[in-house]
Design an enzyme around this catalytic site. Sequence first.
Site, PDB file in Angstrom:
ATOM      1  N   GLY A   1      33.940  57.633 -10.904  1.00 39.83           N
ATOM      2  CA  GLY A   1      35.026  56.805 -10.404  1.00 39.83           C
ATOM      3  C   GLY A   1      34.776  56.307  -8.998  1.00 39.83           C
ATOM      4  O   GLY A   1      33.650  56.332  -8.492  1.00 39.83           O
TER       5      GLY A   1
ATOM      6  N   GLU B   1      34.594  63.186 -22.455  1.00 35.65           N
ATOM      7  CA  GLU B   1      35.713  63.162 -21.502  1.00 35.65           C
ATOM      8  C   GLU B   1      37.044  62.968 -22.230  1.00 35.65           C
ATOM      9  O   GLU B   1      38.040  63.642 -21.923  1.00 35.65           O
ATOM     10  CB  GLU B   1      35.477  62.030 -20.505  1.00 35.65           C
ATOM     11  CG  GLU B   1      36.547  61.805 -19.475  1.00 35.65           C
ATOM     12  CD  GLU B   1      36.266  60.543 -18.660  1.00 35.65           C
ATOM     13  OE1 GLU B   1      37.174  59.709 -18.549  1.00 35.65           O
ATOM     14  OE2 GLU B   1      35.130  60.406 -18.152  1.00 35.65           O
TER      15      GLU B   1
ATOM     16  N   ASN C   1      29.896  49.568 -17.062  1.00 35.60           N
ATOM     17  CA  ASN C   1      30.086  50.290 -18.324  1.00 35.60           C
ATOM     18  C   ASN C   1      29.732  49.378 -19.492  1.00 35.60           C
ATOM     19  O   ASN C   1      30.594  48.988 -20.273  1.00 35.60           O
ATOM     20  CB  ASN C   1      31.534  50.769 -18.456  1.00 35.60           C
ATOM     21  CG  ASN C   1      31.693  52.226 -18.102  1.00 35.60           C
ATOM     22  OD1 ASN C   1      30.711  52.978 -18.039  1.00 35.60           O
ATOM     23  ND2 ASN C   1      32.917  52.645 -17.860  1.00 35.60           N
TER      24      ASN C   1
ATOM     25  N   VAL D   1      29.592  44.250 -11.687  1.00 36.76           N
ATOM     26  CA  VAL D   1      30.638  43.305 -12.074  1.00 36.76           C
ATOM     27  C   VAL D   1      31.172  43.706 -13.447  1.00 36.76           C
ATOM     28  O   VAL D   1      30.626  44.586 -14.113  1.00 36.76           O
ATOM     29  CB  VAL D   1      30.112  41.852 -12.100  1.00 36.76           C
ATOM     30  CG1 VAL D   1      29.592  41.457 -10.730  1.00 36.76           C
ATOM     31  CG2 VAL D   1      29.036  41.662 -13.157  1.00 36.76           C
TER      32      VAL D   1
ATOM     33  N   HIS E   1      29.086  60.609 -22.635  1.00 42.98           N
ATOM     34  CA  HIS E   1      29.810  61.316 -21.567  1.00 42.98           C
ATOM     35  C   HIS E   1      31.289  60.968 -21.614  1.00 42.98           C
ATOM     36  O   HIS E   1      32.162  61.838 -21.567  1.00 42.98           O
ATOM     37  CB  HIS E   1      29.224  60.945 -20.196  1.00 42.98           C
ATOM     38  CG  HIS E   1      30.101  61.290 -19.030  1.00 42.98           C
ATOM     39  ND1 HIS E   1      31.199  60.518 -18.677  1.00 42.98           N
ATOM     40  CD2 HIS E   1      30.063  62.322 -18.141  1.00 42.98           C
ATOM     41  CE1 HIS E   1      31.798  61.063 -17.637  1.00 42.98           C
ATOM     42  NE2 HIS E   1      31.124  62.153 -17.286  1.00 42.98           N
ATOM     43  N   ASN E   2      31.585  59.685 -21.733  1.00 44.92           N
ATOM     44  CA  ASN E   2      32.980  59.256 -21.748  1.00 44.92           C
ATOM     45  C   ASN E   2      33.703  59.734 -23.008  1.00 44.92           C
ATOM     46  O   ASN E   2      34.887  60.055 -22.966  1.00 44.92           O
ATOM     47  CB  ASN E   2      33.069  57.736 -21.632  1.00 44.92           C
ATOM     48  CG  ASN E   2      32.784  57.247 -20.227  1.00 44.92           C
ATOM     49  OD1 ASN E   2      32.129  57.929 -19.447  1.00 44.92           O
ATOM     50  ND2 ASN E   2      33.249  56.060 -19.899  1.00 44.92           N
TER      51      ASN E   2
END
Length: 481
Positions: free
Chosen positions: A131, A190, A103, A75, A186-187
């Site tokens: 994703g 990215e 996240n 959620v 990681h993000n």
Amino acid sequence: MTKANIGVVGLAVMGSNLARNLASREGNTVAVYNRSYERTELLITEHPEAGFIAAADIDAFVASLAKPRTAIIMVQAGKGTDAVISQLTERFEPGDIIVDGGNALFTDTIRREKEVSAKGINFVGAGISGGEEGALKGPSIMPGGSAEAYKTLGPILASIAAIAEGEPCVTHVGTDGAGHFVKMIHNGIEYADMQLIAEAYDILRHAGGYSPAEIAEIFEEWNKGDLESFLIEITAEVLKQVDAKTGKPLVDVILDQAGSKGTGVWTVQTALNLGTPVSGIAEAVFARSLSSQASQRAAVDGLPADATKWSVSDKAAFVEDVRRALYASKLVAYSQGFDAIRAGAKEYNWNINLGAVSKIWRGGCIIRAQFLNRIADAYDKNANLESLIFDPFFKQAVATSVSSWRQVVANASLAGIPVPAFASSLSYYDGLRSPRLSAALVQGQRDFFGAHTYKRVDMEGTFHTLWSGDRSEVEQAPSTH
């Protein structure tokens, strides 16, 4: 009555796809629950082959789970996650497992794990990357939490993770918030990777005169070599796309204002708190912010440029220079990201295996790339590597790229083409390799206005110059704090 070995709460696209992925793997029976039962009905109607155990309310969901009960929450991060955790902890028993697959900010995960584990229930913060498609076909998964929880959870997650080099892209990252911390980094990487690719595109287009379709071909060629990655692959696809309404390249009709979900900002804020530089990531975050300053950019009226035209005579050499600059800058972004993971592990007492992290990023996630095999090799050879740039392979790669890197950054600056991530990455590299930095002067300034003291290169101790007195130097007594 058949019971589920795993349950999913929250059936928006990510949750639904993850539930379908779980149900498609041998040995899994999946219970599903959503606050709005209409969404649950839609999922089970559209996918009867999954054999879902559908629950209309939270009590029925909990009752449908075999012990130790294991539930993955998918959620929206924040209050919604806390509400579901509260519902489950009221009904779960010691030894059961709650997994937050959203996240979440890692500090929230640390707080939640402390609260939930006090009741004897295992709480796992699991970063999930890839994703919607990754959730369905195989993501990269970064779970934290206790070793006890991973005994039950590990095989389930391994059954749905992407496979790279014959290995599932999942590993037990560490305790409490370690999984969400690694996903955050990681993000951040990215963000940097995407910005660097965008800057390479901008140079190729405005200095090289290539069309988007021609640049797509260049990226497709790059994707056959050491830059092979998901992001390079999709960049070529985006650049090939033609807008049906105007006939123009789609990239030319997309508004040049980049959005953000916030994880890049978290990475930079956290790195600042840890005192570890992530300048390439930070510039990528700031570049998105600048792109979204619509009123300022609209108000620009003839700001002086004094730009010099970038004359490209040898196009093949020019393209190769940009490729090498991209590779070297990308190395800096990853190096800074792994430095931040190491700093976070030290600060929060996590035993994070950097080599294992690089391996689980080889498939499923957004930054998946051939490049990560080299990083895994580097950490396999030296688990205590101070910086990826010091690894012999990457050191040699920079040696062959640094001339091109400098030319690209210098020429872009002279031509007025903004390359914040390229330039900051090169500056970081030069700072790292410099035998002596201008920080000596900064420390002298700090001592002058604030008596912040300094150390000397020729003797032990801490010193202060009496700037407002006779300017003699005095040694400071060691701090007792």
